[in-house]
Enzyme design. Structure first.
Site, PDB file in Angstrom:
ATOM      1  N   GLN A  73     -20.313  83.690 -23.170  1.00 46.59           N
ATOM      2  CA  GLN A  73     -20.296  84.409 -21.890  1.00 46.59           C
ATOM      3  C   GLN A  73     -18.877  84.412 -21.336  1.00 46.59           C
ATOM      4  O   GLN A  73     -18.601  85.057 -20.337  1.00 46.59           O
ATOM      5  CB  GLN A  73     -21.217  83.708 -20.885  1.00 46.59           C
ATOM      6  CG  GLN A  73     -22.674  83.692 -21.309  1.00 46.59           C
ATOM      7  CD  GLN A  73     -23.475  82.696 -20.479  1.00 46.59           C
ATOM      8  OE1 GLN A  73     -24.027  83.030 -19.452  1.00 46.59           O
ATOM      9  NE2 GLN A  73     -23.526  81.453 -20.926  1.00 46.59           N
ATOM     10  N   VAL A 116     -14.899  85.007 -20.800  1.00 48.19           N
ATOM     11  CA  VAL A 116     -13.973  86.110 -21.007  1.00 48.19           C
ATOM     12  C   VAL A 116     -12.624  85.595 -21.514  1.00 48.19           C
ATOM     13  O   VAL A 116     -11.703  86.368 -21.753  1.00 48.19           O
ATOM     14  CB  VAL A 116     -13.825  86.960 -19.719  1.00 48.19           C
ATOM     15  CG1 VAL A 116     -15.165  87.605 -19.367  1.00 48.19           C
ATOM     16  CG2 VAL A 116     -13.303  86.144 -18.540  1.00 48.19           C
ATOM     17  N   HIS A 120     -19.706  89.049 -21.995  1.00 46.51           N
ATOM     18  CA  HIS A 120     -19.258  89.486 -20.669  1.00 46.51           C
ATOM     19  C   HIS A 120     -17.842  90.062 -20.670  1.00 46.51           C
ATOM     20  O   HIS A 120     -17.204  90.124 -19.622  1.00 46.51           O
ATOM     21  CB  HIS A 120     -19.375  88.314 -19.677  1.00 46.51           C
ATOM     22  CG  HIS A 120     -20.805  87.947 -19.385  1.00 46.51           C
ATOM     23  ND1 HIS A 120     -21.179  86.760 -18.794  1.00 46.51           N
ATOM     24  CD2 HIS A 120     -21.959  88.636 -19.605  1.00 46.51           C
ATOM     25  CE1 HIS A 120     -22.511  86.737 -18.670  1.00 46.51           C
ATOM     26  NE2 HIS A 120     -23.001  87.853 -19.162  1.00 46.51           N
ATOM     27  N   GLY A 125     -22.316  74.165 -22.300  1.00 47.16           N
ATOM     28  CA  GLY A 125     -21.619  74.403 -21.033  1.00 47.16           C
ATOM     29  C   GLY A 125     -22.004  75.661 -20.291  1.00 47.16           C
ATOM     30  O   GLY A 125     -21.126  76.411 -19.871  1.00 47.16           O
TER      31      GLY A 125
HETATM   32  N1  APR Z   1     -18.437  70.327 -20.580  1.00 47.31           N
HETATM   33  C1  APR Z   1     -19.578  71.032 -20.734  1.00 47.31           C
HETATM   34  N2  APR Z   1     -20.201  71.652 -19.712  1.00 47.31           N
HETATM   35  C2  APR Z   1     -19.643  71.545 -18.490  1.00 47.31           C
HETATM   36  C3  APR Z   1     -18.460  70.834 -18.259  1.00 47.31           C
HETATM   37  C4  APR Z   1     -17.847  70.202 -19.384  1.00 47.31           C
HETATM   38  N3  APR Z   1     -16.717  69.485 -19.259  1.00 47.31           N
HETATM   39  N4  APR Z   1     -18.165  70.905 -16.940  1.00 47.31           N
HETATM   40  C5  APR Z   1     -19.128  71.649 -16.374  1.00 47.31           C
HETATM   41  N5  APR Z   1     -20.028  72.033 -17.302  1.00 47.31           N
HETATM   42  C6  APR Z   1     -21.247  72.832 -17.162  1.00 47.31           C
HETATM   43  C7  APR Z   1     -21.934  72.750 -15.818  1.00 47.31           C
HETATM   44  O1  APR Z   1     -22.778  71.602 -15.770  1.00 47.31           O
HETATM   45  C8  APR Z   1     -22.730  74.054 -15.803  1.00 47.31           C
HETATM   46  O2  APR Z   1     -24.013  73.885 -16.367  1.00 47.31           O
HETATM   47  O3  APR Z   1     -20.901  74.181 -17.335  1.00 47.31           O
HETATM   48  C9  APR Z   1     -21.886  74.967 -16.709  1.00 47.31           C
HETATM   49  C10 APR Z   1     -21.163  76.061 -15.969  1.00 47.31           C
HETATM   50  O4  APR Z   1     -22.099  76.922 -15.392  1.00 47.31           O
HETATM   51  P1  APR Z   1     -21.613  78.250 -14.635  1.00 47.31           P
HETATM   52  O5  APR Z   1     -20.481  77.904 -13.739  1.00 47.31           O
HETATM   53  O6  APR Z   1     -22.805  78.892 -14.039  1.00 47.31           O
HETATM   54  O7  APR Z   1     -21.006  79.122 -15.824  1.00 47.31           O
HETATM   55  P2  APR Z   1     -21.778  80.048 -16.867  1.00 47.31           P
HETATM   56  O8  APR Z   1     -23.132  79.510 -17.170  1.00 47.31           O
HETATM   57  O9  APR Z   1     -20.857  80.280 -17.997  1.00 47.31           O
HETATM   58  O10 APR Z   1     -21.918  81.375 -16.024  1.00 47.31           O
HETATM   59  C11 APR Z   1     -22.470  82.508 -16.614  1.00 47.31           C
HETATM   60  O11 APR Z   1     -21.905  83.809 -14.688  1.00 47.31           O
HETATM   61  O12 APR Z   1     -20.412  84.368 -13.031  1.00 47.31           O
HETATM   62  C12 APR Z   1     -20.914  84.732 -14.252  1.00 47.31           C
HETATM   63  O13 APR Z   1     -19.956  86.156 -15.761  1.00 47.31           O
HETATM   64  C13 APR Z   1     -19.870  84.841 -15.314  1.00 47.31           C
HETATM   65  O14 APR Z   1     -20.113  84.402 -17.677  1.00 47.31           O
HETATM   66  C14 APR Z   1     -20.348  83.879 -16.381  1.00 47.31           C
HETATM   67  C15 APR Z   1     -21.830  83.756 -16.094  1.00 47.31           C
END
Ligand code: APR
Length: 241
Positions: free
Chosen positions: A92, A94, A110, A175
């Site tokens: 997901q 970029v 994305h 993540g």
């Molecule tokens: N290692 C692994 N995971 C981690 C770490 C780490 N060091 N630090 C944080 N995380 C986890 C958090 O616990 C959370 O579950 O990464 C995740 C991040 O979640 P989001 O911020 O929601 O990101 P993501 O799931 O990639 O978002 C999806 O949302 O805003 C849109 O387009 C954007 O692609 C993105 C989509």
């Protein structure tokens, strides 16, 4: 050259895999969406209303991306290609940290920060490492925009990602909060008996993931959890350490 194990490994990553490289996640307390409003920077309506604000947001993120590097999680995932025949990353993100770590088959659900495309002819996509400005035009004379899938836009590569996931022997999720659909539905396409790992310090198992009978949750940061899972897979397939 050594013989590779005939398994398809599909890895689905989110912002957490790049967090330890220094790129913020979106929904953690210090995340991007705590500082910016989605409706102001990441929707087609935002682009229409205030394109400069949208460009400023992505220009800042592109500059930051050019200053960070892949971490041990990206490298460990790329290393799977040495041992397994068919390793696919569906991200997901970029950013291009999977590619910079050496992964060769990466699908960006994305979009990609280091590319831009024509607002009129979406097939005209260009590599882009500078700031993008109003007045920067495609070869046919139309404004360029970030090559990003915004909220309220279709996710054109979702069918390809679903097909890859249907054929997976092993599914690894890293993540992601599994909060943003349709991307978060990807586990729905996986065969429910396959072996699956979810590596995230704050895992949020959605119902699509709950279907998977052999789900192992690794509640650790990516740079710890991913190398652990890679070692476990190597042991399982008798690959020397
Ligand atoms: N290692 C692994 N995971 C981690 C770490 C780490 N060091 N630090 C944080 N995380 C986890 C958090 O616990 C959370 O579950 O990464 C995740 C991040 O979640 P989001 O911020 O929601 O990101 P993501 O799931 O990639 O978002 C999806 O949302 O805003 C849109 O387009 C954007 O692609 C993105 C989509």
């Amino acid at each position: 050259m050594s013989i590779k194990i005939a398994q398809r490994i599909v890895i689905f990553t989110g912002a957490g895999v790049s967090a330890e490289s220094g790129l913020s996640t979106f929904r953690d307390p210090e995340g991007i969406w705590a500082k910016y409003r989605i409706e102001e920077v990441a929707t087609p309506v935002a682009w229409k209303r205030d394109p400069q604000k949208v460009l400023d947001f992505y220009n800042a993120r592109r500059r930051q991306l050019l200053q960070v590097a892949p971490n041990m999680a990206h490298y460990a995932l790329a290393g799977l290609e040495e041992h397994f025949e068919d390793v696919r990353i569906i991200t997901q993100n970029v950013d291009d940290l999977h590619e910079r770590a050496g992964s060769t088959r990466v699908l960006h659900l994305h979009g990609e920060l280091r590319k831009v495309r024509s607002t009129r002819y979406p097939e005209l996509v260009y590599p882009w490492d500078d700031d993008l400005h109003l007045g920067d035009l495609c070869e046919r004379g139309y404004q360029l925009r970030p090559h990003i899938v915004w909220f309220d836009e279709e996710v054109p590569l979702l069918p390809d990602a679903a097909d890859l996931t249907r054929q997976a022997d092993i599914f690894i999720v890293v993540g992601t909060s599994l909060a943003v659909y349709p991307a978060a539905s990807l586990a729905y396409y996986a065969f429910e008996e396959i072996s699956c790992y979810y590596i995230d310090p704050n895992p949020q198992v959605n119902w699509e993931m709950r279907r998977l009978k052999n789900l192992k949750i690794v509640a650790k940061p990516a740079t710890e959890g991913v190398p652990m899972v890679v070692e476990e897979l190597k042991k399982r397939f008798n690959i020397p350490a």
